[in-house]
Design a protein around this motif. Structure first.
Motif, PDB file in Angstrom:
ATOM      1  N   LEU A   1       0.830  -1.203   0.000  1.00  0.00           N
ATOM      2  CA  LEU A   1       0.000   0.000   0.000  1.00  0.00           C
ATOM      3  C   LEU A   1       0.865   1.254   0.000  1.00  0.00           C
ATOM      4  O   LEU A   1       0.536   2.237  -0.666  1.00  0.00           O
ATOM      5  CB  LEU A   1      -0.951   0.009   1.199  1.00  0.00           C
ATOM      6  N   ALA A   2       1.984   1.213   0.697  1.00  0.00           N
ATOM      7  CA  ALA A   2       2.894   2.359   0.710  1.00  0.00           C
ATOM      8  C   ALA A   2       3.425   2.636  -0.692  1.00  0.00           C
ATOM      9  O   ALA A   2       3.514   3.793  -1.113  1.00  0.00           O
ATOM     10  CB  ALA A   2       4.044   2.113   1.685  1.00  0.00           C
ATOM     11  N   PHE A   3       3.762   1.593  -1.433  1.00  0.00           N
ATOM     12  CA  PHE A   3       4.235   1.779  -2.803  1.00  0.00           C
ATOM     13  C   PHE A   3       3.121   2.307  -3.711  1.00  0.00           C
ATOM     14  O   PHE A   3       3.363   3.150  -4.570  1.00  0.00           O
ATOM     15  CB  PHE A   3       4.801   0.478  -3.370  1.00  0.00           C
TER      16      PHE A   3
ATOM     17  N   LEU B   1       0.976   9.248  -6.193  1.00  0.00           N
ATOM     18  CA  LEU B   1       1.245  10.672  -6.033  1.00  0.00           C
ATOM     19  C   LEU B   1       2.346  11.159  -6.968  1.00  0.00           C
ATOM     20  O   LEU B   1       2.369  12.330  -7.334  1.00  0.00           O
ATOM     21  CB  LEU B   1       1.590  11.000  -4.592  1.00  0.00           C
ATOM     22  N   GLU B   2       3.251  10.285  -7.359  1.00  0.00           N
ATOM     23  CA  GLU B   2       4.280  10.672  -8.322  1.00  0.00           C
ATOM     24  C   GLU B   2       3.669  10.925  -9.699  1.00  0.00           C
ATOM     25  O   GLU B   2       4.195  11.710 -10.475  1.00  0.00           O
ATOM     26  CB  GLU B   2       5.373   9.601  -8.412  1.00  0.00           C
TER      27      GLU B   2
ATOM     28  N   PHE C   1       1.843  17.496  -9.134  1.00  0.00           N
ATOM     29  CA  PHE C   1       1.950  18.173  -7.845  1.00  0.00           C
ATOM     30  C   PHE C   1       3.161  19.098  -7.913  1.00  0.00           C
ATOM     31  O   PHE C   1       4.284  18.651  -8.026  1.00  0.00           O
ATOM     32  CB  PHE C   1       2.121  17.140  -6.730  1.00  0.00           C
ATOM     33  N   THR C   2       2.913  20.410  -7.863  1.00  0.00           N
ATOM     34  CA  THR C   2       3.990  21.367  -8.080  1.00  0.00           C
ATOM     35  C   THR C   2       4.601  21.896  -6.794  1.00  0.00           C
ATOM     36  O   THR C   2       5.458  22.759  -6.836  1.00  0.00           O
ATOM     37  CB  THR C   2       3.481  22.552  -8.917  1.00  0.00           C
TER      38      THR C   2
ATOM     39  N   LYS D   1       4.805  14.875   3.087  1.00  0.00           N
ATOM     40  CA  LYS D   1       3.746  14.996   4.091  1.00  0.00           C
ATOM     41  C   LYS D   1       2.423  14.475   3.546  1.00  0.00           C
ATOM     42  O   LYS D   1       1.681  13.796   4.251  1.00  0.00           O
ATOM     43  CB  LYS D   1       3.603  16.449   4.528  1.00  0.00           C
ATOM     44  N   LEU D   2       2.130  14.787   2.296  1.00  0.00           N
ATOM     45  CA  LEU D   2       0.895  14.315   1.688  1.00  0.00           C
ATOM     46  C   LEU D   2       0.883  12.791   1.596  1.00  0.00           C
ATOM     47  O   LEU D   2      -0.128  12.152   1.900  1.00  0.00           O
ATOM     48  CB  LEU D   2       0.721  14.943   0.310  1.00  0.00           C
ATOM     49  N   LYS D   3       2.000  12.197   1.192  1.00  0.00           N
ATOM     50  CA  LYS D   3       2.100  10.740   1.131  1.00  0.00           C
ATOM     51  C   LYS D   3       1.866  10.125   2.505  1.00  0.00           C
ATOM     52  O   LYS D   3       1.117   9.151   2.646  1.00  0.00           O
ATOM     53  CB  LYS D   3       3.478  10.315   0.622  1.00  0.00           C
TER      54      LYS D   3
END
Length: 95
Positions: A28-30, A36-37, A41-42, A50-52
């Protein structure tokens, strides 16, 4: 898996699936990290981390910023998402 000295793994900015044998609980972490990658996201890298951490923590039922900050130091999935950074609970709560 290539043989790497322990020091080179400690200095790596993040862990990939090819670099270490990780438990299945890290999947799940991956997924969170790779998802998110893909987003546009700028913000700065620290904001992305932090968002992750927050998305992963909320999806696993960990809602306290203190518990999330502590897990970033102790838990393998959180360490993968933190990528070597150590956010404090104050940084997480103000994010």
């Amino acid at each position: 898996m290539s043989e790497q000295p322990l020091e080179s793994l400690k200095s790596a900015p993040f862990v990939t699936r090819d670099e270490a044998m990780l438990p299945a609980s890290c999947q799940l972490a991956f997924v969170v990290s790779e998802s998110l990658e893909l987003l546009d996201f700028t913000g700065p890298q620290t904001e992305r981390v932090k968002l992750k951490l927050l998305i992963y923590a909320y999806s696993t039922g960990r809602l306290s910023s203190r518990k999330i900050a502590r897990a970033a130091l102790r838990s393998v999935p959180y360490q993968i998402l933190a990528g070597g950074e150590r956010p404090t609970c104050l940084e997480l709560v103000t994010f």
